[in-house]
Scaffold this motif. Structure first.
Motif, PDB file in Angstrom:
ATOM      1  N   GLU A  98       0.760  -1.042  -0.079  1.00  0.00           N
ATOM      2  CA  GLU A  98       0.058   0.065   0.073  1.00  0.00           C
ATOM      3  C   GLU A  98       0.817   1.125   0.027  1.00  0.00           C
ATOM      4  O   GLU A  98       2.046   1.190   0.490  1.00  0.00           O
ATOM      5  CB  GLU A  98      -0.658   0.040   1.125  1.00  0.00           C
ATOM      6  CG  GLU A  98      -2.273   0.218   1.294  1.00  0.00           C
ATOM      7  CD  GLU A  98      -2.949   0.876   0.404  1.00  0.00           C
ATOM      8  OE1 GLU A  98      -2.464   1.596  -0.574  1.00  0.00           O
ATOM      9  OE2 GLU A  98      -4.525   0.988   0.402  1.00  0.00           O
ATOM     10  N   ASP A  99       0.252   2.484  -0.421  1.00  0.00           N
ATOM     11  CA  ASP A  99       1.265   3.665  -0.609  1.00  0.00           C
ATOM     12  C   ASP A  99       1.108   4.135   0.720  1.00  0.00           C
ATOM     13  O   ASP A  99       2.049   4.648   1.562  1.00  0.00           O
ATOM     14  CB  ASP A  99       0.609   4.601  -1.624  1.00  0.00           C
ATOM     15  CG  ASP A  99      -0.839   4.797  -1.533  1.00  0.00           C
ATOM     16  OD1 ASP A  99      -1.689   4.188  -0.715  1.00  0.00           O
ATOM     17  OD2 ASP A  99      -1.370   5.553  -2.186  1.00  0.00           O
ATOM     18  N   ILE A 100      -0.044   4.514   1.378  1.00  0.00           N
ATOM     19  CA  ILE A 100      -0.407   4.958   2.720  1.00  0.00           C
ATOM     20  C   ILE A 100      -1.511   4.676   3.488  1.00  0.00           C
ATOM     21  O   ILE A 100      -2.407   4.234   2.796  1.00  0.00           O
ATOM     22  CB  ILE A 100      -0.316   6.530   2.479  1.00  0.00           C
ATOM     23  CG1 ILE A 100      -0.544   7.603   3.711  1.00  0.00           C
ATOM     24  CG2 ILE A 100      -1.644   6.928   1.409  1.00  0.00           C
ATOM     25  CD1 ILE A 100      -0.335   8.873   3.379  1.00  0.00           C
ATOM     26  N   VAL A 101      -1.391   4.535   4.588  1.00  0.00           N
ATOM     27  CA  VAL A 101      -2.467   4.278   5.523  1.00  0.00           C
ATOM     28  C   VAL A 101      -2.842   5.565   6.300  1.00  0.00           C
ATOM     29  O   VAL A 101      -2.092   5.953   7.141  1.00  0.00           O
ATOM     30  CB  VAL A 101      -2.183   3.255   6.596  1.00  0.00           C
ATOM     31  CG1 VAL A 101      -3.652   2.923   7.426  1.00  0.00           C
ATOM     32  CG2 VAL A 101      -1.676   1.808   5.960  1.00  0.00           C
ATOM     33  N   ASP A 102      -4.156   5.992   6.210  1.00  0.00           N
ATOM     34  CA  ASP A 102      -4.487   7.138   6.661  1.00  0.00           C
ATOM     35  C   ASP A 102      -5.621   7.083   7.595  1.00  0.00           C
ATOM     36  O   ASP A 102      -5.419   6.617   8.954  1.00  0.00           O
ATOM     37  CB  ASP A 102      -5.144   8.183   5.845  1.00  0.00           C
ATOM     38  CG  ASP A 102      -5.433   9.407   5.895  1.00  0.00           C
ATOM     39  OD1 ASP A 102      -5.169   9.889   7.167  1.00  0.00           O
ATOM     40  OD2 ASP A 102      -6.205  10.180   5.223  1.00  0.00           O
ATOM     41  N   THR A 103      -6.914   6.903   7.470  1.00  0.00           N
ATOM     42  CA  THR A 103      -8.033   6.523   8.516  1.00  0.00           C
ATOM     43  C   THR A 103      -7.702   5.052   8.419  1.00  0.00           C
ATOM     44  O   THR A 103      -8.247   4.487   9.775  1.00  0.00           O
ATOM     45  CB  THR A 103      -9.525   6.727   7.856  1.00  0.00           C
ATOM     46  OG1 THR A 103      -9.487   5.995   6.640  1.00  0.00           O
ATOM     47  CG2 THR A 103      -9.468   8.447   7.498  1.00  0.00           C
ATOM     48  N   GLY A 104      -7.285   4.138   7.535  1.00  0.00           N
ATOM     49  CA  GLY A 104      -7.158   3.021   7.775  1.00  0.00           C
ATOM     50  C   GLY A 104      -8.520   2.174   7.111  1.00  0.00           C
ATOM     51  O   GLY A 104      -8.620   1.024   6.995  1.00  0.00           O
ATOM     52  N   LEU A 105      -9.592   2.997   6.689  1.00  0.00           N
ATOM     53  CA  LEU A 105     -10.772   2.572   6.404  1.00  0.00           C
ATOM     54  C   LEU A 105     -10.459   1.451   5.032  1.00  0.00           C
ATOM     55  O   LEU A 105     -11.105   0.348   4.788  1.00  0.00           O
ATOM     56  CB  LEU A 105     -11.847   3.453   5.909  1.00  0.00           C
ATOM     57  CG  LEU A 105     -12.309   3.967   7.051  1.00  0.00           C
ATOM     58  CD1 LEU A 105     -13.103   5.371   6.680  1.00  0.00           C
ATOM     59  CD2 LEU A 105     -13.201   3.135   7.936  1.00  0.00           C
ATOM     60  N   THR A 106      -9.753   1.956   4.154  1.00  0.00           N
ATOM     61  CA  THR A 106      -9.470   1.105   2.885  1.00  0.00           C
ATOM     62  C   THR A 106      -8.969  -0.237   3.350  1.00  0.00           C
ATOM     63  O   THR A 106      -9.126  -1.132   2.654  1.00  0.00           O
ATOM     64  CB  THR A 106      -8.358   2.156   1.842  1.00  0.00           C
ATOM     65  OG1 THR A 106      -8.940   3.319   1.883  1.00  0.00           O
ATOM     66  CG2 THR A 106      -8.331   1.333   0.479  1.00  0.00           C
ATOM     67  N   LEU A 107      -7.723  -0.091   4.152  1.00  0.00           N
ATOM     68  CA  LEU A 107      -7.105  -1.267   4.364  1.00  0.00           C
ATOM     69  C   LEU A 107      -7.830  -2.369   4.995  1.00  0.00           C
ATOM     70  O   LEU A 107      -7.866  -3.681   4.882  1.00  0.00           O
ATOM     71  CB  LEU A 107      -5.857  -0.941   5.173  1.00  0.00           C
ATOM     72  CG  LEU A 107      -4.528  -1.614   5.153  1.00  0.00           C
ATOM     73  CD1 LEU A 107      -4.250  -2.227   3.649  1.00  0.00           C
ATOM     74  CD2 LEU A 107      -3.565  -1.097   5.820  1.00  0.00           C
ATOM     75  N   PHE A 151      -1.265  16.517   3.819  1.00  0.00           N
ATOM     76  CA  PHE A 151      -1.353  15.969   2.679  1.00  0.00           C
ATOM     77  C   PHE A 151      -0.347  15.637   1.642  1.00  0.00           C
ATOM     78  O   PHE A 151       0.085  16.755   1.490  1.00  0.00           O
ATOM     79  CB  PHE A 151      -2.634  16.416   1.722  1.00  0.00           C
ATOM     80  CG  PHE A 151      -3.300  15.552   0.716  1.00  0.00           C
ATOM     81  CD1 PHE A 151      -4.142  14.642   1.031  1.00  0.00           C
ATOM     82  CD2 PHE A 151      -2.688  15.777  -0.721  1.00  0.00           C
ATOM     83  CE1 PHE A 151      -4.724  13.793   0.006  1.00  0.00           C
ATOM     84  CE2 PHE A 151      -3.378  14.905  -1.415  1.00  0.00           C
ATOM     85  CZ  PHE A 151      -4.234  13.874  -0.997  1.00  0.00           C
ATOM     86  N   VAL A 152      -0.040  14.540   1.273  1.00  0.00           N
ATOM     87  CA  VAL A 152       1.379  14.439   0.562  1.00  0.00           C
ATOM     88  C   VAL A 152       1.090  13.843  -0.781  1.00  0.00           C
ATOM     89  O   VAL A 152       0.066  13.255  -0.988  1.00  0.00           O
ATOM     90  CB  VAL A 152       2.455  13.474   1.348  1.00  0.00           C
ATOM     91  CG1 VAL A 152       2.873  14.132   2.758  1.00  0.00           C
ATOM     92  CG2 VAL A 152       1.674  12.272   1.598  1.00  0.00           C
ATOM     93  N   VAL A 153       2.158  14.209  -1.811  1.00  0.00           N
ATOM     94  CA  VAL A 153       1.998  13.640  -2.936  1.00  0.00           C
ATOM     95  C   VAL A 153       3.492  13.365  -3.526  1.00  0.00           C
ATOM     96  O   VAL A 153       4.215  13.765  -3.048  1.00  0.00           O
ATOM     97  CB  VAL A 153       1.458  14.887  -4.107  1.00  0.00           C
ATOM     98  CG1 VAL A 153       0.041  15.034  -3.505  1.00  0.00           C
ATOM     99  CG2 VAL A 153       2.044  16.081  -4.007  1.00  0.00           C
TER     100      VAL A 153
HETATM  101  P1  IMP Z   1      -7.685   5.621   4.335  1.00  0.00           P
HETATM  102  O1  IMP Z   1      -8.683   4.702   3.675  1.00  0.00           O
HETATM  103  O2  IMP Z   1      -7.873   6.828   4.815  1.00  0.00           O
HETATM  104  O3  IMP Z   1      -6.556   4.800   5.027  1.00  0.00           O
HETATM  105  O4  IMP Z   1      -6.772   5.950   2.792  1.00  0.00           O
HETATM  106  C1  IMP Z   1      -5.919   5.169   2.217  1.00  0.00           C
HETATM  107  C2  IMP Z   1      -5.940   5.760   0.561  1.00  0.00           C
HETATM  108  O5  IMP Z   1      -6.233   7.094   0.704  1.00  0.00           O
HETATM  109  C3  IMP Z   1      -4.527   5.740   0.336  1.00  0.00           C
HETATM  110  O6  IMP Z   1      -4.294   4.739  -0.472  1.00  0.00           O
HETATM  111  C4  IMP Z   1      -4.048   6.975  -0.741  1.00  0.00           C
HETATM  112  O7  IMP Z   1      -4.568   6.684  -1.826  1.00  0.00           O
HETATM  113  C5  IMP Z   1      -5.138   8.013  -0.195  1.00  0.00           C
HETATM  114  N1  IMP Z   1      -4.738   9.081   0.751  1.00  0.00           N
HETATM  115  C6  IMP Z   1      -4.515   9.099   2.009  1.00  0.00           C
HETATM  116  N2  IMP Z   1      -3.729  10.032   2.387  1.00  0.00           N
HETATM  117  C7  IMP Z   1      -3.180  10.452   1.619  1.00  0.00           C
HETATM  118  C8  IMP Z   1      -2.200  11.797   1.000  1.00  0.00           C
HETATM  119  O8  IMP Z   1      -1.936  12.349   2.236  1.00  0.00           O
HETATM  120  N3  IMP Z   1      -1.890  11.795  -0.159  1.00  0.00           N
HETATM  121  C9  IMP Z   1      -2.250  11.435  -1.171  1.00  0.00           C
HETATM  122  N4  IMP Z   1      -3.263  10.185  -0.871  1.00  0.00           N
HETATM  123  C10 IMP Z   1      -3.648   9.983   0.097  1.00  0.00           C
END
Ligand code: IMP
Length: 178
Positions: A98-107, A151-153
């Motif tokens: 995965e690229d990034i775990v933010d809220t974790g909902l996707t994972l 927010f990163v890119v």
């Molecule tokens: P989550 O479900 O909130 O954990 O989000 C996961 C997905 O949101 C990642 O796989 C990214 O595609 C996108 N995302 C979350 N934070 C960022 C960020 O800072 N920059 C770009 N994409 C993000």
């Protein structure tokens, strides 16, 4: 593109060094195991390409494309599978890349979905971890960098599909997405 960035958070060198370390760790852990690395498109594309080149043990590669954001920087909580795996993962050792775990909902959604296919194990490699906004409890096994709530890119990560081609990771200026 650089003008849209507040700062560079992780340089190309820092990323490459850490990805190599993760590759070594993963190679040690999966030696002798039937490994399938699953790249979560599109964000993990560069990470996957670099990481797997640092894993000199047999593995197969598969892809899954999902959409969690739509447009904007806020997660919707709704995950859609846009493209599914080619092959069965039954009885195989799965490494989600995965690229990034933010809220974790996707994972969280992905793990549930893949677990129902009866793999031997599931582990997670994420390049970035943004723990500040975690909404559900997910544990990552291989974590490149823990980053602040910005927010990163770059290096695969986008805003409205742009900036994925930057070889480093930068913080996007808030005025670009506000
Ligand atoms: P989550 O479900 O909130 O954990 O989000 C996961 C997905 O949101 C990642 O796989 C990214 O595609 C996108 N995302 C979350 N934070 C960022 C960020 O800072 N920059 C770009 N994409 C993000």
């Amino acid at each position: 593109m650089q003008d849209d960035l507040l700062k560079v958070l992780l340089t190309e060198e820092e990323i490459q060094q850490r990805v190599a370390e993760l590759g070594q760790e993963i190679s040690r852990d999966y030696k002798g195991k039937d490994l399938v690395a699953i790249c979560i498109l599109k964000g993990a594309m560069h990470f996957m390409a670099d990481l797997t080149r640092h894993i000199p043990i047999p593995l197969t590669i598969d892809f899954m494309a999902i959409s969690s954001y739509g447009v904007g920087t806020k997660t919707s909580g709704v995950v859609r599978i846009l493209q599914d795996l080619d092959a069965s993962i039954s009885h195989r050792h799965v490494l989600i890349v995965e690229d990034i775990v933010d809220t974790g909902l996707t994972l969280n959604y992905l793990i549930d979905n893949l677990e129902s296919r009866r793999p031997a194990s599931i582990k997670i490699a994420t390049l970035l971890d943004k723990p500040a906004r975690r909404a559900v409890n997910v544990t990552t096994d291989y974590n490149g960098f823990t980053i602040p709530d910005e927010f990163v890119v770059g290096y695969g990560l986008d805003y409205n599909e742009l900036y994925r081609n930057l070889p480093y990771i930068g913080v996007l200026k808030p005025e670009v997405y506000k």
